[in-house]
Motif scaffolding. Structure first.
Motif, mmCIF file in Angstrom:
data_model
loop_
_atom_site.group_PDB
_atom_site.id
_atom_site.type_symbol
_atom_site.label_atom_id
_atom_site.label_comp_id
_atom_site.label_asym_id
_atom_site.label_seq_id
_atom_site.Cartn_x
_atom_site.Cartn_y
_atom_site.Cartn_z
ATOM 1 N N SER A 122 -5.182 7.439 -0.468
ATOM 2 C CA SER A 122 -5.255 8.805 0.051
ATOM 3 C C SER A 122 -5.780 9.787 -0.978
ATOM 4 C CB SER A 122 -3.860 9.258 0.517
ATOM 5 O OG SER A 122 -2.954 9.206 -0.560
ATOM 6 N N CYS A 164 -2.819 3.490 -3.891
ATOM 7 C CA CYS A 164 -2.946 4.579 -2.924
ATOM 8 C C CYS A 164 -4.397 4.731 -2.511
ATOM 9 C CB CYS A 164 -2.415 5.876 -3.536
ATOM 10 S SG CYS A 164 -2.495 7.286 -2.434
ATOM 11 N N SER A 185 -3.776 9.957 -8.655
ATOM 12 C CA SER A 185 -2.654 9.015 -8.630
ATOM 13 C C SER A 185 -2.082 8.806 -10.025
ATOM 14 C CB SER A 185 -3.125 7.684 -8.048
ATOM 15 O OG SER A 185 -2.077 6.767 -7.964
ATOM 16 N N HIS A 203 1.167 1.586 -8.709
ATOM 17 C CA HIS A 203 1.017 2.555 -7.624
ATOM 18 C C HIS A 203 -0.351 2.364 -7.000
ATOM 19 C CE1 HIS A 203 0.858 6.875 -5.982
ATOM 20 N NE2 HIS A 203 1.731 6.178 -5.290
ATOM 21 N N ASN A 260 0.823 -1.204 0.000
ATOM 22 C CA ASN A 260 0.000 0.000 0.000
ATOM 23 C C ASN A 260 0.862 1.261 0.000
ATOM 24 O OD1 ASN A 260 -2.062 -1.807 0.235
ATOM 25 N ND2 ASN A 260 -2.479 -1.395 2.400
ATOM 26 N N ASN A 261 0.347 2.310 -0.638
ATOM 27 C CA ASN A 261 0.989 3.629 -0.637
ATOM 28 C C ASN A 261 2.441 3.575 -1.112
ATOM 29 O OD1 ASN A 261 -1.314 5.022 0.461
ATOM 30 N ND2 ASN A 261 -0.824 4.037 2.428
ATOM 31 N N CYS A 262 2.714 2.681 -2.056
ATOM 32 C CA CYS A 262 4.063 2.540 -2.617
ATOM 33 C C CYS A 262 3.974 2.425 -4.136
ATOM 34 C CB CYS A 262 4.754 1.277 -2.086
ATOM 35 S SG CYS A 262 5.336 1.383 -0.392
#
Length: 665
Positions: A438, A436, A444, A434, A403-405
């Motif tokens: 958020s 994400c 993104s 990717h 996650n978030n990477c």
């Protein structure tokens, strides 16, 4: 470009052993020895000493000066029998120079070609592994594009082709300038003490190919396996620190790390072979149109003959070992011996395999199939077709997405394609996923687009332009497209004044493509797919993509673990080209060009630069279809003599007749 022979000599050799062949009055030998004081020079003439002194009025003083400088003089040396001469036999030389070779008398192109051919055969045993042979010819004689004006091939001495008979490749062509040699006088016109014109003369510099010893191309797991594909898969160029693919991969990862939290997935953790049911295809291509195929037939134990395939992905868990009870039933079927090969599918319908290079992998289990990633058994149907991955996106369900990477993985992919020097069936792909929660997908995707473009721009030469293309501007039959949501796909294209290259594909992934992660329904996933072969070709200015698969040290020595801005220099130039045509009547049962291309690659490897269909017609009486293909043979890294190209052509013809049941014409 170096413009004088002495300059070529001096740039990498202040001393060493130099052999001069075919000297006349020995004025060139004297001039060269005066410029290279520390070189150990051996100068030879074809005729004996008495004849030299009789034919050339300046020979006596030149020979005396050479002896005073310590040069070795040898007379009566035949340039076509150097390796057997008593003075030269068993010796090696760093440089061998043959200026203006000629058979004597009135010019005869065939006899002079024969002279060059036998010279190269004779001199090869005397050449140091890192040595060079320099042959200077008058304007137009060489037959290369370096000559101005260029003669027609049949009207030249074909020096690059003649050198292949000594296992040599043309490395460089430089102008020969008479004014650079103060004491040199060209003599020997029609075997007399008369000068000849040297304006426009060119020096042709030849070297040996230098194959590395760490690649075993004979280790094929089974005769039915496609040797061409196998030998490339096991090279693992993305992990070879001296190869441009690996160098580029590491530099890309470093640059992405500056902008993202990145997670590098090991390439060995991603399966090379994928079940059909996990593959997607676009409506335009039809199912699995360009995949290389393997088949389970659902009978024998899931045992040992799958091991070579497992070794490709280096799975930590091996398949169950073969026992005495199942050993006789655990076999590959060799489809190379059959044209019509069949397997029984779930529906009970018999289907013909796509290529003579396919394999059948057998097992006893009637309700389970093998998971090629870890060797465990799953509840998949007992009979299934497996394909070599054509894109790393096909392996998303096996990836441990963080996650978030920005999750990055690099590996080889395989797909069927035509034969052309910049279109190869195995190449390297980097994907970045990717994930994400958020921000939305659009946010993104835009961030990924911006950073990918900026990173690629850092490596691309300034004379190459980068462009964004929409999905409507590009062929949508790619195996990559179905993994992205419609309307989100875009492309990065690179172009110069000569060509356009598609570098990368980006988009938002389909929801079912999410990898192994928790709470993935709340995640937004976008991805890019980057063709590393195309990018490396542009970054390092490599003209022929086949060079990425060369095993020659002359290629590898130009790269280091640090990214270099120096463009790649071809170590083999103006390679001889041979054209052979092949005509046949099609089998009335059908014809598949992919099979023909497989046959050609399996026999000739990358020695065939291009294959094109130059004629096709249907006989009005019989209704049979005739095809004529043109095969252009040209090696980018090896010495390829004409007779070897013809031997390969004959084998291709016979194998095509056997496998495709065509009638040769």
């Amino acid at each position: 470009m170096h413009t004088v022979l002495a300059g070529v000599m001096n740039r990498d050799m202040s001393d060493g052993n130099i052999l001069l062949v075919g000297e006349g009055e020995f004025s060139f030998a004297l001039s060269l020895q005066q410029q290279l004081h520390h070189a150990k020079l051996t100068a030879t003439s074809y005729v004996d000493e008495a004849s030299v002194l009789q034919l050339h009025q300046n020979a006596r003083k030149n020979l005396a000066a050479l002896k005073e400088l310590g040069s070795e003089i040898c007379h009566g040396v035949d340039a076509t029998q150097l390796e057997t001469h008593s003075v030269l036999k068993g010796r090696t030389f760093d440089r061998v120079i043959f200026n203006f070779p000629h058979t004597g008398g009135k010019s005869n192109i065939k006899r002079n070609r024969a002279l060059l051919k036998e010279f190269f055969r004779s001199v090869a045993p005397l050449l140091h592994p890192l040595g060079k042979i320099m042959v200077t010819l008058c304007r137009g004689q060489g037959g290369t594009p370096a000559d101005q004006p260029i003669r027609k091939w049949h009207d030249s001495w074909q020096v690059a082709s003649m050198a292949t008979y000594g296992g040599l490749i043309l490395n460089e062509v430089v102008p020969f300038r008479l004014e650079d040699y103060m004491d040199y006088k060209s003599t020997g016109f029609r075997s007399q003490d008369k000068s000849f014109h040297t304006k426009g003369a060119m020096t042709h510099i030849f070297i040996r190919p230098r194959p590395r010893c760490n690649v075993d191309e004979t280790d094929v797991p089974h005769p039915g396996f496609n040797k061409y594909i196998w030998t490339r898969i096991k090279r693992r160029l993305n992990e070879d620190p001296s190869h441009p693919i690996c160098i580029l991969r590491h530099r890309l990862e470093e640059n992405f790390r500056d902008k993202f939290n990145i997670f590098i997935l090991p390439s060995i953790s991603v399966p090379l072979i994928i079940p059909n049911k996990f593959l997607k295809c676009s409506k335009e291509t039809g199912p699995y149109d360009k995949h290389y195929t393997l088949i389970w037939d659902g009978k024998s134990n899931c045992g040992m003959d799958a091991t070579p395939l497992m070794s490709l992905i280096e799975a930590k868990k091996c398949l169950p070992a073969v026992t005495a009870e199942n050993e006789s039933e655990t076999k590959f079927h060799d489809f190379s011996q059959h044209t019509h090969c069949h397997t029984l599918c779930n529906s009970g319908i018999t289907e013909e395999l796509e290529s003579f290079t396919e394999l059948s992998v057998k097992k006893h289990c009637n309700t389970k199939t093998i998971n090629l990633l870890d060797g465990s058994l799953t509840g998949l149907p007992c009979t299934d077709t497996f394909k070599f991955r054509a894109t790393l996106l096909e392996c998303l369900s096996d990836m441990k997405i963080q996650n978030n990477c920005l999750n990055i993985v690099t590996g080889e992919v395989c797909h069927k394609c035509e034969i052309e020097c910049n279109s190869l069936p195995v190449y390297y792909e980097m994907i970045g996923v990717h994930q994400c929660n958020s921000c939305g997908q659009e946010c993104s995707l835009e961030a990924l687009k911006s950073e990918l473009f900026a990173v690629i721009r850092k490596f691309i030469p300034m004379n190459v332009e980068l462009h964004w293309l929409s999905g409507t501007d590009v062929d949508t039959t790619s195996v990559i497209v179905p993994y992205f949501k419609p309307g989100t796909v875009c492309y990065v294209s690179a172009s110069d004044k000569n060509s356009n290259h598609l570098l990368a594909t980006l988009g938002c992934l389909q929801d079912e493509n999410s990898g192994s992660c928790t709470a993935r329904s709340h995640m937004h996933m976008c991805a890019f797919v980057l063709n590393l072969d195309v990018l490396a070709q542009i970054v390092f200015d490599i003209s022929d993509r086949r060079l990425l698969w060369t095993n020659d040290e002359n290629f590898y020595c130009q790269f280091s673990s640090k990214m270099t801005t120096i463009p790649y220099q071809n170590f083999s130039v103006y390679s001889p080209q041979y054209i052979h045509d092949m005509s046949f009547w099609e089998n009335p049962g059908g014809f598949d060009e992919y099979i023909l291309w497989d046959i050609i690659r399996d026999i000739a490897e990358d020695n065939v630069k291009e294959v094109s269909l130059i004629d096709m017609f249907t006989d009005s009486k019989s209704g049979r279809v005739s095809r004529c293909y043109r095969l252009i043979y040209q090696s980018c890294d090896k010495a390829l003599p004409y007779h070897e190209s013809w031997d390969m052509q004959k084998e291709i013809r016979l194998t095509t007749e056997k496998i495709l049941h065509v009638d040769l014409r």
